[in-house]
Write an enzyme that holds these catalytic residues in place. Structure first.
Site, PDB file in Angstrom:
ATOM      1  N   ARG A  78       0.838  -1.191   0.000  1.00  0.00           N
ATOM      2  CA  ARG A  78       0.000   0.000   0.000  1.00  0.00           C
ATOM      3  C   ARG A  78       0.877   1.245   0.000  1.00  0.00           C
ATOM      4  O   ARG A  78       1.991   1.232   0.522  1.00  0.00           O
ATOM      5  CB  ARG A  78      -0.900   0.017   1.240  1.00  0.00           C
ATOM      6  N   TYR A 206      -1.478  -3.572  -6.982  1.00  0.00           N
ATOM      7  CA  TYR A 206      -1.182  -4.298  -5.740  1.00  0.00           C
ATOM      8  C   TYR A 206      -2.408  -4.353  -4.821  1.00  0.00           C
ATOM      9  O   TYR A 206      -3.057  -3.324  -4.580  1.00  0.00           O
ATOM     10  CB  TYR A 206       0.002  -3.658  -4.971  1.00  0.00           C
ATOM     11  N   LYS A 215      -9.610  -2.660   1.805  1.00  0.00           N
ATOM     12  CA  LYS A 215      -9.319  -1.493   2.637  1.00  0.00           C
ATOM     13  C   LYS A 215     -10.148  -0.280   2.215  1.00  0.00           C
ATOM     14  O   LYS A 215     -10.586   0.518   3.044  1.00  0.00           O
ATOM     15  CB  LYS A 215      -7.812  -1.183   2.618  1.00  0.00           C
ATOM     16  N   HIS A 235     -10.459  -2.784  11.523  1.00  0.00           N
ATOM     17  CA  HIS A 235      -9.346  -3.615  11.021  1.00  0.00           C
ATOM     18  C   HIS A 235      -9.116  -4.744  12.030  1.00  0.00           C
ATOM     19  O   HIS A 235      -8.127  -4.756  12.749  1.00  0.00           O
ATOM     20  CB  HIS A 235      -8.112  -2.724  10.883  1.00  0.00           C
ATOM     21  N   SER A 257      -1.237  -3.635  10.332  1.00  0.00           N
ATOM     22  CA  SER A 257      -0.856  -4.458   9.191  1.00  0.00           C
ATOM     23  C   SER A 257       0.410  -5.250   9.506  1.00  0.00           C
ATOM     24  O   SER A 257       1.371  -4.710  10.053  1.00  0.00           O
ATOM     25  CB  SER A 257      -0.611  -3.570   7.979  1.00  0.00           C
ATOM     26  N   CYS A 259       0.969  -7.544  11.687  1.00  0.00           N
ATOM     27  CA  CYS A 259       1.238  -7.687  13.125  1.00  0.00           C
ATOM     28  C   CYS A 259       0.498  -8.871  13.730  1.00  0.00           C
ATOM     29  O   CYS A 259       0.304  -8.927  14.950  1.00  0.00           O
ATOM     30  CB  CYS A 259       0.912  -6.395  13.872  1.00  0.00           C
ATOM     31  N   ASP A 284      -9.109 -10.085   8.916  1.00  0.00           N
ATOM     32  CA  ASP A 284      -8.633  -8.722   8.626  1.00  0.00           C
ATOM     33  C   ASP A 284      -9.666  -7.631   8.924  1.00  0.00           C
ATOM     34  O   ASP A 284      -9.289  -6.552   9.339  1.00  0.00           O
ATOM     35  CB  ASP A 284      -8.205  -8.623   7.154  1.00  0.00           C
ATOM     36  N   ARG A 376       2.308 -12.232  -0.702  1.00  0.00           N
ATOM     37  CA  ARG A 376       1.016 -12.644  -0.125  1.00  0.00           C
ATOM     38  C   ARG A 376       0.411 -13.833  -0.842  1.00  0.00           C
ATOM     39  O   ARG A 376       0.736 -14.120  -2.001  1.00  0.00           O
ATOM     40  CB  ARG A 376       0.032 -11.469  -0.182  1.00  0.00           C
TER      41      ARG A 376
HETATM   42  P1  GTP Z   1      -2.149  -7.833   7.370  1.00  0.00           P
HETATM   43  O1  GTP Z   1      -2.626  -8.874   6.414  1.00  0.00           O
HETATM   44  O2  GTP Z   1      -1.097  -6.959   6.787  1.00  0.00           O
HETATM   45  O3  GTP Z   1      -3.253  -7.027   7.962  1.00  0.00           O
HETATM   46  O4  GTP Z   1      -1.314  -8.622   8.530  1.00  0.00           O
HETATM   47  P2  GTP Z   1      -1.762  -9.517   9.771  1.00  0.00           P
HETATM   48  O5  GTP Z   1      -2.091  -8.640  10.922  1.00  0.00           O
HETATM   49  O6  GTP Z   1      -2.771 -10.512   9.358  1.00  0.00           O
HETATM   50  O7  GTP Z   1      -0.384 -10.270  10.154  1.00  0.00           O
HETATM   51  P3  GTP Z   1       0.065 -11.787   9.974  1.00  0.00           P
HETATM   52  O8  GTP Z   1      -0.711 -12.737  10.834  1.00  0.00           O
HETATM   53  O9  GTP Z   1       0.135 -12.094   8.528  1.00  0.00           O
HETATM   54  O10 GTP Z   1       1.540 -11.747  10.572  1.00  0.00           O
HETATM   55  C1  GTP Z   1       2.526 -10.882  10.069  1.00  0.00           C
HETATM   56  C2  GTP Z   1       3.896 -11.293  10.529  1.00  0.00           C
HETATM   57  O11 GTP Z   1       3.946 -11.357  11.956  1.00  0.00           O
HETATM   58  C3  GTP Z   1       4.312 -12.672  10.020  1.00  0.00           C
HETATM   59  O12 GTP Z   1       5.642 -12.606   9.546  1.00  0.00           O
HETATM   60  C4  GTP Z   1       4.198 -13.558  11.228  1.00  0.00           C
HETATM   61  O13 GTP Z   1       5.124 -14.617  11.176  1.00  0.00           O
HETATM   62  C5  GTP Z   1       4.456 -12.607  12.401  1.00  0.00           C
HETATM   63  N1  GTP Z   1       3.728 -13.026  13.622  1.00  0.00           N
HETATM   64  C6  GTP Z   1       2.402 -13.303  13.703  1.00  0.00           C
HETATM   65  N2  GTP Z   1       2.053 -13.692  14.964  1.00  0.00           N
HETATM   66  C7  GTP Z   1       3.193 -13.632  15.696  1.00  0.00           C
HETATM   67  C8  GTP Z   1       3.495 -13.902  17.083  1.00  0.00           C
HETATM   68  O14 GTP Z   1       2.646 -14.275  17.888  1.00  0.00           O
HETATM   69  N3  GTP Z   1       4.793 -13.703  17.476  1.00  0.00           N
HETATM   70  C9  GTP Z   1       5.754 -13.291  16.604  1.00  0.00           C
HETATM   71  N4  GTP Z   1       6.989 -13.118  17.070  1.00  0.00           N
HETATM   72  N5  GTP Z   1       5.504 -13.037  15.294  1.00  0.00           N
HETATM   73  C10 GTP Z   1       4.248 -13.200  14.848  1.00  0.00           C
HETATM   74  C1  SPV Z   2      -2.838  -4.592   5.298  1.00  0.00           C
HETATM   75  O1  SPV Z   2      -1.897  -3.941   4.857  1.00  0.00           O
HETATM   76  O2  SPV Z   2      -3.369  -4.348   6.416  1.00  0.00           O
HETATM   77  C2  SPV Z   2      -3.366  -5.747   4.541  1.00  0.00           C
HETATM   78  C3  SPV Z   2      -2.877  -5.933   3.188  1.00  0.00           C
HETATM   79  O3  SPV Z   2      -4.224  -6.480   5.017  1.00  0.00           O
HETATM   80  S1  SPV Z   2      -3.635  -4.838   2.068  1.00  0.00           S
HETATM   81  O4  SPV Z   2      -4.771  -5.514   1.464  1.00  0.00           O
HETATM   82  O5  SPV Z   2      -2.648  -4.509   1.078  1.00  0.00           O
HETATM   83  O6  SPV Z   2      -4.104  -3.674   2.779  1.00  0.00           O
HETATM   84 MN    MN Z   3      -4.807  -5.795   7.113  1.00  0.00          MN
END
Ligand code: GTP
Ligand code: SPV
Ligand code: MN
Length: 591
Positions: A78, A206, A215, A235, A257, A259, A284, A376
């Protein structure tokens, strides 16, 4: 000028027809294709995408129905600096959004879109956000010149005839226009017109910039409508926690994002939690509205995962690994010689040789990463073995707890509970997090990201806090509010908490608090679990001392934290509800 050929519309909705005709005249595509969402259409479009090199067919023995896509190397996340909220007044958009008057933005973007689809097909993509028949669901129509967008929207939303059926003759639908133009970053705009329920996205291909249901509609436009109509667009992931006796507790959680939302939403409890099950409703976005039972009810408007690939493995997220074995589009990961995919943190060791996310030859000795950190997967949510079928319930599910959490190496303990709703809103409003690869720009900088909505709130952030406070009066049995941090580190930079499946221990305490079963101790920050309130059994060497370390509240660090919260509060000072200032003063006094 009108287009050379037009496909047959699959709706008689006069408003849709008139708008598509107008946009066709503007963009001048060679053809217009009205998407039905059928399997046949999917096969035809996929074959065309393969032929044109937009998709690469992956190894169908290993990954049936899976395809590979590389986006332009300047177009992998983004772009917040190109994202605009175009309300009538600048004050409505507020100091945290880029703003331009709607008339000026329309003029600028219509000039860029003029003739932009010559030699291309315009796809009319009707889509439904939320379960059919739900009063919380909304319809959007996205016009796009990208097959990748059509095929992705087909996974991420309920796409096709179903959306037009839900819409009927109503004028209430989101008008989204997307054209890739030439993917030049200096003609890249993601512009929202909340008062018109409209979006124009140019110059990108993207995910978050172009899958307009996600979003753009579900959060930026959604949050604006939610304030007007008395609901929340957040979110947040949504999970159902099933106890061994069958009790179900629904929890929503907002993390910024990249996290941990997808990981938390698909969590597999460690063996110690025999009989506990985590069901996924969403990973999400949550739309939430007070229900007749006095609780806040949530739906997931989406129908797919657009998840971060790096770090996803059978060890960290087995359900996600299973979900992405079929009918998945992989974007910007590495491609192996046997047409499989690889990324940093996958179970298999690095391939001896592969093509990286840019298409360059890669070996384990290469300095660059094989997969882009924001690469992704796009997969149907029903592929998840722990998909909760109540995600299709038009009523939504009652939410008992809301969890806020950021990525913080210091200061923030693993978990604490807010004293009450207003205090909980303050915890959300003052959330900080280190920036990640999900958005273009520097990674690892702590910034304030209220409720994980800084890049997604479609109006003034101060008014958004006011909306959160006001909603309390409309929810008889409000969810309890918690704050978590999976990412605290020691002096050597190691995570203090194992995370992933072990987060079940935190979730169990949250559920037990909500169900009135778990104890806690009062601290300046809020209620925290004492070691005897928190399940530390079978933790493989993680001791009570380790728990106390990750739960440490350091008063010096917290004084600095309160000061750094001012960075956001100063920016929106003129609009911030008094309650937030009072909460800040109370915290300072307690410290
Ligand atoms: P968006 O799709 O961008 O909104 O991200 P999200 O909030 O769904 O995050 P996602 O679960 O994809 O995790 C993002 C990154 O954080 C990955 O590289 C994971 O491996 C890492 N991660 C997720 N949960 C944990 C955790 O409990 N501990 C640690 N250390 N890393 C984590
Ligand atoms: C985020 O960035 O929080 C995502 C990926 O979930 S996107 O769809 O690019 O916003
Ligand atoms: Mn997201």
């Amino acid at each position: 000028m009108t287009s050379k050929a037009t496909g047959k519309p699959n709706t008689t909705n006069p408003e849709v027809l008139a708008w598509v005709e107008k946009m066709t005249a503007l963009c001048q595509p060679d053809q217009v294709h009205w998407c039905s969402g059928s399997d046949e259409e999917k096969s035809t479009l996929t074959a065309e995408a393969v032929e044109r090199g937009i998709l690469i067919q992956l190894n169908q023995q290993k990954l049936p129905g899976c395809y590979y896509h590389r986006s332009n190397s300047n177009d992998v996340a983004r772009v917040e600096q190109c994202t605009f909220v175009c309300t009538e007044s600048e004050e409505e958009a507020g100091p945290t959004n880029n703003w331009m008057p709607p008339s000026q933005m329309y003029a600028k973007l219509h000039a860029l879109a003029d003739g932009s689809m010559r030699g291309r097909t315009m796809y009319v993509v009707p889509y439904l956000m939320g379960p059919p028949g739900s009063p919380l669901s909304k319809v959007g129509v996205e016009l796009t010149d990208s097959i990748y967008v059509v095929l992705s929207m087909r996974i991420m939303t309920r796409m096709g005839n179903i959306a037009f059926e839900h819409l009927g003759e109503s004028r209430d639908f989101n008008r989204g226009l997307h054209s890739m133009l030439d993917l030049s970053p200096d003609r890249r705009f993601i512009a929202h017109f909340p008062q018109d329920n409209a979006i124009i996205s140019l110059g990108s291909n993207y995910g978050g910039n172009v899958l307009l249901g996600k979003k753009c509609l579900a959060l930026r436009i959604g949050s604006y409508l939610g304030r007007k109509e008395g609901w929340f667009a957040e979110h947040m992931l949504i999970v159902g926690v099933e106890a061994p006796n069958g009790e179900k507790t629904y929890v929503a959680a907002a993390f910024p994002s990249s996290c941990g939302k997808t990981n938390f939403a698909m969590m597999v409890p460690p063996p110690h939690f025999n009989g506990w099950k985590i069901w996924t409703l969403g990973d999400d976005i949550a739309w939430m509205r007070p229900g007749p039972d006095g609780m806040l009810h949530a739906i997931n408007p989406e129908a797919g995962f657009f998840g971060v690939a790096p770090g996803t493995s059978r060890k960290s997220n087995p359900n996600a690994m299973q979900a992405i074995q079929k009918d998945t589009i992989y974007t910007n990961v590495a491609l192996t010689s046997d047409l499989d995919v690889w990324w940093e943190g996958k179970d298999e060791p690095p391939p001896r040789e592969a093509l990286d996310w840019r298409g360059n030859r890669w070996t384990p000795d290469s300095k660059e990463k094989a997969a882009h950190p924001n690469s992704r997967f796009t997969a149907p949510i029903e592929n998840n073995p722990m998909f909760a079928t109540e995600a299709n319930d038009p009523k939504g599910v009652p939410i008992s707890a809301i969890i806020f959490g950021g990525r913080r190496a210091t200061t923030l303990p693993l978990v604490y509970e807010a004293f009450n709703w207003v205090h909980g809103v303050y915890l959300g409003a003052t959330m900080g997090s280190e920036t990640t690869a999900a958005a273009a720009g520097q990674v690892g900088q702590v910034r304030r990201d209220p409720m994980a909505m800084l890049p997604f709130c479609g109006y003034n952030m101060g008014f958004y806090f006011r909306h959160w406070l006001n909603m309390r009066k409309r929810i008889k049995n409000p969810p309890r509010i918690f704050n978590v941090n999976w990412f605290r580190k020691d002096e050597e930079g190691n995570f203090l908490w194992p995370g992933f499946g072990e987060n079940m221990r935190v979730l169990k305490w949250v559920v037990d608090r909500v169900q009135g079963r778990a104890g806690a101790q009062e601290t300046p920050l809020g209620w925290v679990p004492r070691p005897q309130d928190f399940d530390l059994e079978d933790m493989n060497g993680f001791t009570v001392e380790d728990f106390q370390k990750v739960q440490t509240i350091n008063v010096e660090e917290w004084r600095r934290e309160v000061l750094s919260q001012d960075e956001l509060f100063m920016k929106i000072y003129a609009f911030i509800p008094k309650e937030m200032i009072f909460q800040r003063e109370l915290l300072v006094a307690r410290l």
